[in-house]
Design a protein around this motif. Structure first.
Motif, PDB file in Angstrom:
ATOM      1  N   TYR A   7       1.258  -1.663   0.175  1.00  0.00           N
ATOM      2  CA  TYR A   7      -0.214   0.173  -0.330  1.00  0.00           C
ATOM      3  C   TYR A   7       0.666   1.682   0.157  1.00  0.00           C
ATOM      4  O   TYR A   7       2.570   1.048   0.397  1.00  0.00           O
ATOM      5  CB  TYR A   7      -1.011   0.012   1.479  1.00  0.00           C
ATOM      6  N   GLU A   8       0.349   2.085  -0.236  1.00  0.00           N
ATOM      7  CA  GLU A   8       1.282   4.012   0.028  1.00  0.00           C
ATOM      8  C   GLU A   8       0.119   4.755   0.274  1.00  0.00           C
ATOM      9  O   GLU A   8      -1.059   5.150   1.167  1.00  0.00           O
ATOM     10  CB  GLU A   8       0.914   3.904  -1.875  1.00  0.00           C
ATOM     11  N   ALA A 102       4.635  10.876  -0.444  1.00  0.00           N
ATOM     12  CA  ALA A 102       4.299   9.847   0.067  1.00  0.00           C
ATOM     13  C   ALA A 102       4.868   8.474  -0.412  1.00  0.00           C
ATOM     14  O   ALA A 102       6.834   7.949  -0.843  1.00  0.00           O
ATOM     15  CB  ALA A 102       3.171   8.914  -1.785  1.00  0.00           C
ATOM     16  N   THR A 103       3.967   7.285   0.739  1.00  0.00           N
ATOM     17  CA  THR A 103       5.870   6.738   1.117  1.00  0.00           C
ATOM     18  C   THR A 103       5.323   4.938   0.731  1.00  0.00           C
ATOM     19  O   THR A 103       3.628   4.762   1.263  1.00  0.00           O
ATOM     20  CB  THR A 103       6.209   6.276   2.543  1.00  0.00           C
ATOM     21  N   THR A 118      13.606   9.317  -1.011  1.00  0.00           N
ATOM     22  CA  THR A 118      15.082   9.363  -0.397  1.00  0.00           C
ATOM     23  C   THR A 118      15.674   8.301  -0.247  1.00  0.00           C
ATOM     24  O   THR A 118      16.698   7.799  -0.175  1.00  0.00           O
ATOM     25  CB  THR A 118      15.132  10.012   0.993  1.00  0.00           C
ATOM     26  N   GLY A 119      14.897   6.443  -0.682  1.00  0.00           N
ATOM     27  CA  GLY A 119      15.439   5.273  -0.743  1.00  0.00           C
ATOM     28  C   GLY A 119      14.604   4.058   0.055  1.00  0.00           C
ATOM     29  O   GLY A 119      13.545   5.175   0.320  1.00  0.00           O
ATOM     30  N   THR A 120      15.268   2.952  -0.322  1.00  0.00           N
ATOM     31  CA  THR A 120      14.036   2.030   0.757  1.00  0.00           C
ATOM     32  C   THR A 120      14.520   1.695   2.174  1.00  0.00           C
ATOM     33  O   THR A 120      16.473   1.409   2.075  1.00  0.00           O
ATOM     34  CB  THR A 120      14.086   0.403  -0.108  1.00  0.00           C
ATOM     35  N   LEU A 121      14.209   2.308   3.168  1.00  0.00           N
ATOM     36  CA  LEU A 121      14.308   1.292   4.643  1.00  0.00           C
ATOM     37  C   LEU A 121      13.863   0.196   4.486  1.00  0.00           C
ATOM     38  O   LEU A 121      12.722  -0.857   4.257  1.00  0.00           O
ATOM     39  CB  LEU A 121      13.951   2.136   5.061  1.00  0.00           C
ATOM     40  N   THR A 122      15.056  -0.950   5.276  1.00  0.00           N
ATOM     41  CA  THR A 122      14.308  -2.016   5.023  1.00  0.00           C
ATOM     42  C   THR A 122      14.266  -2.351   6.722  1.00  0.00           C
ATOM     43  O   THR A 122      15.235  -3.194   7.538  1.00  0.00           O
ATOM     44  CB  THR A 122      14.583  -3.469   4.180  1.00  0.00           C
TER      45      THR A 122
END
Length: 184
Positions: A7-8, A102-103, A118-122
């Motif tokens: 989802y966003e 948005a994320t 800004t990037g991807t955080l896992t």
């Protein structure tokens, strides 16, 4: 395993102060050691003042007010400080650069992936400490006040309860040690 949940959402659409207020009150309810310490500390100071006032021959009601006064003032000051801190924290969290747009969120068997400008955080499942079902959100707790929100309706056709059950299944699977196959 179940299909991933994707989802966003936008942080601007979240009621951050209301969510933080709920989480802070939830945290304070469980923090009895601090509450009992504050009560005993305030009562001890009040008791010392009452004993000193008894030595000065003032009326009982005045000594009682002097004994309860520090406790009441401490409780009021603590409540004011907590609410002031909460408003400041929610405002500061809202200004973080990664919360500006948005994320996109992908929740699956390996954890949670947050992708924004800004990037991807896992985040692996051990990073999630709790799952909280709020009024209109499911919150994946990372600390007492930090969370990954799942807004109601963002994961349709799943309900928040169904999403919570699926996430708990993944959490349990991540916590279960995998049996290793002996090498031949």
């Amino acid at each position: 395993m179940s299909d991933p949940i994707e989802y966003e959402f936008s942080h601007a659409d979240l009621p951050a102060v209301a969510i933080s207020k709920r989480l802070l009150s939830r945290w304070r309810r469980g923090n009895w050691v601090t509450r009992i310490g504050a009560l005993l500390g305030g009562s001890a100071v009040g008791g010392l003042i009452a004993v000193a006032s008894a030595m000065l021959n003032i009326p009982f009601w005045a000594a009682l007010l002097l004994a309860l006064g520090p406790t009441v003032l401490y409780a009021a000051a603590t409540q004011f400080y907590a609410s002031h801190t909460l408003r400041g924290l929610a405002a500061a969290q809202g200004t973080a650069p990664w919360r500006a747009g948005a994320t996109a969120v992908r929740i699956g068997p390996n954890g949670v992936a947050l992708t924004d400008g800004t990037g991807t955080l896992t985040l692996a499942w051990p990073m999630v400490t709790d799952i909280v079902l709020a009024e209109a959100h499911l919150l994946l707790m990372l600390s007492p006040l930090e969370y990954v929100p799942i807004p109601e309706g963002a994961i349709a056709p799943l309900t928040l309860e169904e999403a919570a059950a699926r996430i708990e299944e993944w959490l349990r699977a991540a916590a279960t040690p995998q049996e290793s196959v002996p090498e031949s």
